[in-house]
Design an enzyme around this catalytic site. Structure first.
Site: not given
Ligand code: UD1
Ligand code: CA
Length: 501
Positions: A19, A24, A84, A90, A413, A450
């Site tokens: 989601a 970046r 979501q 997460t 062609n 030719a």
């Molecule tokens: C998360 C973990 C962290 C871990 C890291 C590994 C949590 C709170 N933290 O951190 O412990 O070391 O991943 O990479 O879980 N996503 C959603 N919905 C959201 C937020 C994120 O689907 O509301 C998805 C993102 O698209 C991504 C993944 O979850 O694929 C991780 O999200 P990201 O924000 O990168 O998590 P981190 O803060 O890096």
């Protein structure tokens, strides 16, 4: 682990989190649709998940929802798309996926309407932006989780630089996993921990469902942390454990294009190495790029600077490269393809292509045939042993067997409005710079002189001459260019002829 064991351990669900916005990347394309080895990052995540043969595969989406959902449906039409809401984190993503799967479970055919049938057993969570994760490692995680009857099993890795990751908190004496602390919430001493949370887990569905009820947004990021489930599960008496991998690439995500390229390079190293182990000679792995979707046979040789994309296949003993880029090209046994740019072409066994050849879609070159230097082809079927050796264009054309097309031949062609076909028979010999003005047909065994411009059909066995007879105007240079270098040269030639006579 055998395929059978993987399947017998199959989880109830795999939830892929996708989601996030991926800001970046600084891209109009959503992060998870960026590709590695010819497949989107979310495509890699789905493939790894499919390998576990889960009862349900769910992908949680939000950013660029429709685009992402359509892409996922094209990869796996059975995949469940879960939206979501505005609550971030997460934990929220997994909670909503679980709710959607529970609702689906209770509306299965044969169930009482409204019967409470929730997902049971093992639920695996992975990310859409971790492209090198394999089914094998996921299966190892699930296997340990099931064998030890854990409430939660988290996949971890020990990194030299753990900055940004959630850290694994372990008991000081027996090493039991206590929980996960997010980097932003961690103390100085917790930040020294180098064992990180990959974000990939196996959960007991009931424990996960229950713990998520207690997860709040009360933290430094104001998000529902999935990571909170570990300590909650532990506090309610569940076993929480970790599977640690030494292969950090498998848990690494791409957040920007630098990381995307690094993961892409590593992915390519792995693909190239696996082909070399399968009997393919790759002279320079560093400059050879092979998509995950390409198929190569034993004793194929790939020369430096070659990129093979899409559904390209290369049969035994063929030699490809150097410096060739081929997309969806089928190369037959023993064929040689040198410095060629091609797509959508079929090259027969023992055929030769290149150097400096441009094969466009619909090019079909027969066995032992040739398309040589500076030729461009499109929608052309070339029979066995026929050769288009140098400098030309052939489009919308059919050529029989053992025909030799001379240097610089062109099929005209396109009349500016419509495309027309050129049909050339077998055993034909065409002179240099023949132009075929389509639609036109040349019979078997015909010859062209030719510079012939073929506008009308040529019967089998005929010689076609269309150029005007040559006229020599004697003394033209002396009369029209007096005093020039040419006139002097002509005069010198005449004088030496005279003295020889
Ligand atoms: C998360 C973990 C962290 C871990 C890291 C590994 C949590 C709170 N933290 O951190 O412990 O070391 O991943 O990479 O879980 N996503 C959603 N919905 C959201 C937020 C994120 O689907 O509301 C998805 C993102 O698209 C991504 C993944 O979850 O694929 C991780 O999200 P990201 O924000 O990168 O998590 P981190 O803060 O890096
Ligand atoms: Ca991340």
């Amino acid at each position: 682990m055998s395929r059978q064991e993987i399947i017998s351990n199959n989880p109830a669900a795999v939830i892929v989190l996708a989601a996030g916005a991926g800001t970046r990347m600084k891209s109009r394309t959503p992060k998870i649709l960026h590709t590695i080895g010819g497949i989107s990052m979310v495509g890699h995540a789905i493939a790894a998940a499919q390998g576990l043969n889960p009862d349900t595969l769910a992908v949680v989406v939000r950013h660029e929802r429709d685009l992402v959902a359509a892409h996922i449906a094209a990869l796996d039409e059975g995949a469940r798309i879960v939206d979501q809401d505005e609550v971030p984190g997460t934990g929220r993503a997994v909670q909503q996926a679980l709710e959607a799967l529970d609702a689906q479970a209770s509306s299965q055919p044969g169930e009482q309407p409204g019967a409470q049938t929730a997902v049971e057993g093992t639920v695996v969570v992975t990310y859409g932006d971790v492209p090198l994760l394999t089914t094998t490692l996921l299966a190892e995680l699930v296997d340990t989780h099931n064998k030890d009857a854990n409430a939660v099993t988290v996949l971890t890795a020990v990194l030299d630089d753990a900055t940004g990751y959630g850290r694994i908190l372990r008991d000081g004496t027996d090493g039991t996993v206590l929980g996960i602390r997010e980097h932003k919430d961690a103390t100085e001493s917790e930040r020294e921990i180098r064992e990180i949370n990959s974000g990939i887990y196996a959960f007991n569905a009931a424990v996960l469902r229950e713990a998520l009820k207690s997860v709040t947004t009360d933290n430094n990021q104001g998000e529902m942390y999935l990571t909170d489930v570990l300590s909650l599960a532990r506090n309610s008496g569940g076993r929480v454990a970790a599977v640690s991998t030494t292969d950090r690439w498998q848990v690494e995500g791409a957040n920007d294009r630098v990381q995307l390229a690094a993961l892409g390079t590593e992915h390519n190293h792995r693909i190239v190495a696996s082909w070399m182990r399968a009997g393919v000679s790759v002279i320079d792995p560093a400059t050879t790029w092979i998509d995950s979707t390409v198929q190569l046979a034993e004793d194929v040789t790939i020369l430096p600077g070659t990129q093979l994309h899409g559904k390209t296949t290369v049969a035994r003993d063929a030699v490809v490269g150097p410096d060739s880029t081929l997309t969806d090209v089928q190369i037959g046994e023993g064929a040689e393809v040198t410095r060629t740019h091609g797509s959508g072409a079929i090259i027969g066994e023992g055929a030769h292509v290149g150097p400096f050849t441009y094969l466009r879609p619909g090019t079909v070159l027969g066995a032992d045939g040739k398309i040589g230097a500076f030729y461009e082809t499109k929608n052309v079927t070339i029979g066995r042993g026929s050769k288009l050796s140098h400098l030309g264009y052939a489009g919308d054309t059919e050529i029989g067997e053992d025909t030799n097309i001379g240097c610089g031949n062109i099929t005209a062609n396109f009349d500016g409005v419509n495309k027309h076909r050129t049909v050339i028979g077998s055993g034909v010999r065409t002179g240099s710079n023949t132009v075929f003005v389509a639609p036109v047909t040349v019979g078997d065994g015909a010859f062209t002189g030719a510079g012939a411009i073929v506008r009308k059909d040529v019967p089998a066995g005929a010689l076609t001459l269309t150029v005007a007879p040559q006229r020599n105007l004697e003394g033209w240079t002396a009369a029209n260019r007096p005093g020039s270098i040419s006139a002097q040269a002509a005069e010198n030639a005449r004088a030496s002829d005279d003295s020889a006579n």
